[in-house]
Enzyme design. Structure first.
Site, PDB file in Angstrom:
ATOM      1  N   LYS A  95      28.507  12.290 -35.289  1.00  0.00           N
ATOM      2  CA  LYS A  95      27.144  12.777 -35.049  1.00  0.00           C
ATOM      3  C   LYS A  95      26.847  13.920 -36.009  1.00  0.00           C
ATOM      4  O   LYS A  95      27.631  14.839 -36.161  1.00  0.00           O
ATOM      5  CB  LYS A  95      26.998  13.305 -33.621  1.00  0.00           C
ATOM      6  N   LYS A 112      30.081  11.911 -29.600  1.00  0.00           N
ATOM      7  CA  LYS A 112      30.580  10.857 -30.485  1.00  0.00           C
ATOM      8  C   LYS A 112      31.012  11.421 -31.834  1.00  0.00           C
ATOM      9  O   LYS A 112      30.312  12.259 -32.407  1.00  0.00           O
ATOM     10  CB  LYS A 112      29.446   9.839 -30.675  1.00  0.00           C
ATOM     11  N   LYS A 128      12.784   8.268 -33.715  1.00  0.00           N
ATOM     12  CA  LYS A 128      12.863   9.019 -34.976  1.00  0.00           C
ATOM     13  C   LYS A 128      11.491   9.563 -35.366  1.00  0.00           C
ATOM     14  O   LYS A 128      11.375  10.675 -35.871  1.00  0.00           O
ATOM     15  CB  LYS A 128      13.411   8.135 -36.100  1.00  0.00           C
TER      16      LYS A 128
HETATM   17  P1  AMP Z   1      26.322   5.221 -37.751  1.00  0.00           P
HETATM   18  O1  AMP Z   1      26.515   5.431 -39.206  1.00  0.00           O
HETATM   19  O2  AMP Z   1      26.642   6.421 -36.899  1.00  0.00           O
HETATM   20  O3  AMP Z   1      25.019   4.567 -37.398  1.00  0.00           O
HETATM   21  O4  AMP Z   1      27.446   4.165 -37.323  1.00  0.00           O
HETATM   22  C1  AMP Z   1      27.479   2.856 -37.805  1.00  0.00           C
HETATM   23  C2  AMP Z   1      28.337   2.044 -36.880  1.00  0.00           C
HETATM   24  O5  AMP Z   1      29.682   2.581 -36.857  1.00  0.00           O
HETATM   25  C3  AMP Z   1      27.891   2.078 -35.415  1.00  0.00           C
HETATM   26  O6  AMP Z   1      27.036   1.026 -35.097  1.00  0.00           O
HETATM   27  C4  AMP Z   1      29.190   1.922 -34.653  1.00  0.00           C
HETATM   28  O7  AMP Z   1      29.493   0.558 -34.525  1.00  0.00           O
HETATM   29  C5  AMP Z   1      30.222   2.545 -35.549  1.00  0.00           C
HETATM   30  N1  AMP Z   1      30.563   3.914 -35.132  1.00  0.00           N
HETATM   31  C6  AMP Z   1      30.096   5.078 -35.640  1.00  0.00           C
HETATM   32  N2  AMP Z   1      30.671   6.130 -35.044  1.00  0.00           N
HETATM   33  C7  AMP Z   1      31.530   5.637 -34.127  1.00  0.00           C
HETATM   34  C8  AMP Z   1      32.428   6.230 -33.181  1.00  0.00           C
HETATM   35  N3  AMP Z   1      32.560   7.553 -33.078  1.00  0.00           N
HETATM   36  N4  AMP Z   1      33.168   5.416 -32.404  1.00  0.00           N
HETATM   37  C9  AMP Z   1      33.052   4.070 -32.522  1.00  0.00           C
HETATM   38  N5  AMP Z   1      32.219   3.447 -33.369  1.00  0.00           N
HETATM   39  C10 AMP Z   1      31.468   4.215 -34.175  1.00  0.00           C
END
Ligand code: AMP
Ligand code: TRP
Length: 332
Positions: free
Chosen positions: A200, A197, A114
């Site tokens: 994103k 994913k 980052k």
């Molecule tokens: P984030 O807010 O993107 O950091 O996501 C927080 C947590 O949600 C991550 O550590 C994953 O465990 C889960 N997560 C987010 N997006 C996905 C996805 N598309 N598929 C599965 N798990 C997800």
């Protein structure tokens, strides 16, 4: 004896179905186990490590807390907002910063990535030090088990290193926690770009199912999901990412493997119909409870105050022991 489990969820974006399946549901399962004593914090202080908008942060914090309750997080679990116990957690964080070195903090992969993307002039100092705060969150509560995704594994290793170092230098204060990776959870991809994913940043949201989406929006988004011209249905993520992602999503929602989820379905139209029904069936009751909760802010506030009071008492005991061990004068 119950096992003390701790985790934190950062309120940085609108929750989408990937968060639900990958992070929230595994946590609900841990909290449902009567052998576990679970603490969950909404890590709003961690959200300050990157550029943020104050009123949006407040809303996302409430949204995250209300969503966990709406998803029926076991009422025995302690749910609290990280900043509501900032006094204890940040005090312990400072003691842990004084146990860590600049070298080990600046080696954290997430920081390096980052900071590189943002440039040194825009990188907040809290981004460098936040693993110490995460360690404090965990260690303040004599945590034994921390469910972590891949991106937090290195921070958890740092936590165990700091706990051991502190205990060795100053006397035993902290339980040394263990990380557990929740059983392999499905990675849900963006419906419009099924190799990326879901969630994103950068996507316009057309391929993302948000937990707050109404049934019509869900149906429209699923209808526009990218598939391919092959009329048969097979699970094969590399050659058929769109169909495979829908199968993964349907399986995760209904407790099946992606292959099982496709049994009995012919054609992507039927698959999309089944995905829409499963999404609406899963999210509908959560949305109803969510709306009821947001309509009665006093109730949610009472829950969070109870969580804060429990967490602050639990942390205070550890902080007092750490202060004493490290050599701070006690005037009381
Ligand atoms: P984030 O807010 O993107 O950091 O996501 C927080 C947590 O949600 C991550 O550590 C994953 O465990 C889960 N997560 C987010 N997006 C996905 C996805 N598309 N598929 C599965 N798990 C997800
Ligand atoms: N740092 C974690 C994240 O960015 C959130 C978090 C805060 C956390 N405190 C924690 C995770 C304690 C596990 C344990 O997602």
């Amino acid at each position: 004896m119950t096992t003390r489990v701790f985790t934190g969820l950062k309120p940085t974006g609108q929750l989408q179905v990937g968060n639900y399946l990958g992070a929230i549901r595994p946590l609900l399962d841990l909290a449902a186990d009567p052998d576990n004593d679970v603490l969950v914090c909404v890590a709003d202080l961690h959200a300050l490590t990157v550029e943020h908008n104050p009123s949006q942060l407040r809303e996302l914090t409430l949204e995250m807390a209300a969503t966990l309750v709406a998803c029926e997080l076991n009422p025995r679990a302690t749910l609290f907002i990280q900043s509501s116990v900032a006094a204890e957690h940040t005090e312990l964080s400072y003691l842990l910063e004084s146990t860590a070195t600049y070298g080990e903090m600046s080696r954290m992969v997430q920081f390096k990535e980052k900071a590189k993307a943002q440039g040194a002039g825009s990188t907040r100092l809290s981004l460098l030090t936040y693993p110490a705060l995460m360690a404090a969150d965990i260690l303040a509560h004599q945590t034994e088990v921390v469910p972590v995704g891949d991106d937090q594994r290195q921070h958890l290793e740092l936590t165990t290193t700091l706990a051991r170092r502190f205990n060795t230098r100053y006397g035993h204060v902290f339980t040394v926690p263990q990380g557990v990776t929740p059983a392999e959870t499905a990675r849900i991809k963006d419906l419009r770009e099924p190799t990326t994913k879901m969630g994103k940043t950068g996507s316009d949201g057309a391929g993302v199912i948000f937990l707050r989406d109404n049934p019509d929006d869900i149906a429209a988004k699923v209808r526009r999901a990218v598939t391919d011209s092959d009329t048969s249905l097979h699970y094969d993520p590399s050659s058929r990412p769109g169909v495979s992602n829908l199968a993964t999503l349907l399986g995760a929602l209904t407790g099946m493997t992606p292959e099982q989820a496709l049994v009995g379905l012919t054609g992507s139209g039927q698959l999309k119909q089944a995905v829409t029904v499963a999404l609406v069936d899963t999210l509908g009751p959560i949305q109803k409870r969510y709306q009821d909760l947001r309509a009665d802010p006093g109730h949610l506030r009472d829950l969070l105050i109870a969580g804060r009071d429990f967490a602050s008492a639990s942390a205070a005991t550890t902080v007092a022991a750490a202060r004493e061990a490290i050599g701070l004068l006690d005037l009381a």
